[in-house]
Motif scaffolding. Structure first.
Motif, short mmCIF file in Angstrom:
data_model
loop_
_atom_site.label_atom_id
_atom_site.label_comp_id
_atom_site.label_asym_id
_atom_site.label_seq_id
_atom_site.Cartn_x
_atom_site.Cartn_y
_atom_site.Cartn_z
N GLY A 47 17.98 -13.43 10.07
CA GLY A 47 16.85 -12.54 10.28
C GLY A 47 15.84 -12.58 9.15
O GLY A 47 14.80 -11.95 9.23
N LEU A 94 10.72 -10.35 12.84
CA LEU A 94 11.11 -10.87 14.15
C LEU A 94 9.96 -11.61 14.81
O LEU A 94 10.15 -12.40 15.71
CB LEU A 94 11.58 -9.74 15.06
CG LEU A 94 12.79 -8.94 14.58
CD1 LEU A 94 13.04 -7.76 15.49
CD2 LEU A 94 14.00 -9.83 14.48
N SER A 106 7.15 -15.03 18.59
CA SER A 106 8.55 -14.82 18.25
C SER A 106 8.96 -15.82 17.17
O SER A 106 8.65 -17.01 17.27
CB SER A 106 9.43 -15.04 19.48
OG SER A 106 10.78 -15.16 19.12
N TYR A 108 12.09 -16.48 16.63
CA TYR A 108 13.30 -17.13 17.13
C TYR A 108 13.01 -18.53 17.65
O TYR A 108 13.71 -19.47 17.34
CB TYR A 108 13.95 -16.28 18.23
CG TYR A 108 15.27 -16.86 18.69
CD1 TYR A 108 16.43 -16.62 17.97
CD2 TYR A 108 15.35 -17.69 19.81
CE1 TYR A 108 17.64 -17.17 18.37
CE2 TYR A 108 16.55 -18.24 20.21
CZ TYR A 108 17.69 -17.98 19.48
OH TYR A 108 18.88 -18.53 19.86
#
Length: 137
Positions: A47, A94, A106, A108
């Protein structure tokens, strides 16, 4: 028949050469840092994210996903990339936001999560070899 094939070929040629929207140009990236480097200490846990200005088109973002994989993106927003607007990390890390257009991405997978973004951030290869983190293209 040859005439139809020729017309079709010309049509395909002209339509295939159109301007690609939201295209971030290729730019050489060759980043490396030992995992113990204080500049990347936020990557010590999943994270965590860090950004650097001196790489890529508008800098790079490196993110450590929950599956402990590292991903890296160019900071250049895909909304009007010719302006080279650098996205900034949000807190918590995030997402990243284009401060000019308000687009969000994002961390991710780099995908757009808020309009006007339609295209993912440009991704670079990120990996660890030995005790060193590398980001390259």
């Amino acid at each position: 028949m040859k005439r139809i094939a020729g017309i079709l070929s010309l049509f395909l040629l002209f339509t295939a050469c159109g301007k690609q929207e939201n295209f971030v140009p290729d730019f050489p990236v060759n980043f490396s840092a030992p995992l113990t480097d204080p500049n990347i200490s936020r990557l010590s846990t999943p994270g965590g994210a860090v950004s650097f200005n001196n790489y890529g088109v508008a800098g790079i973002i490196i993110y450590r996903r929950a599956d402990n994989q590292y991903v890296a993106y160019d900071r250049c927003s895909t909304v009007n990339p010719e302006q080279k607007n650098a996205v900034v990390l949000d807190d918590p890390a995030l997402t990243a936001t284009d401060p000019v257009s308000g687009a969000k991405y994002s961390l991710y997978d780099g995908s757009p999560v808020k309009a006007p973004a339609k295209t993912s951030l440009k991704r670079y290869n990120a990996y660890v070899a030995g005790n060193t983190l590398y980001v390259k293209n």
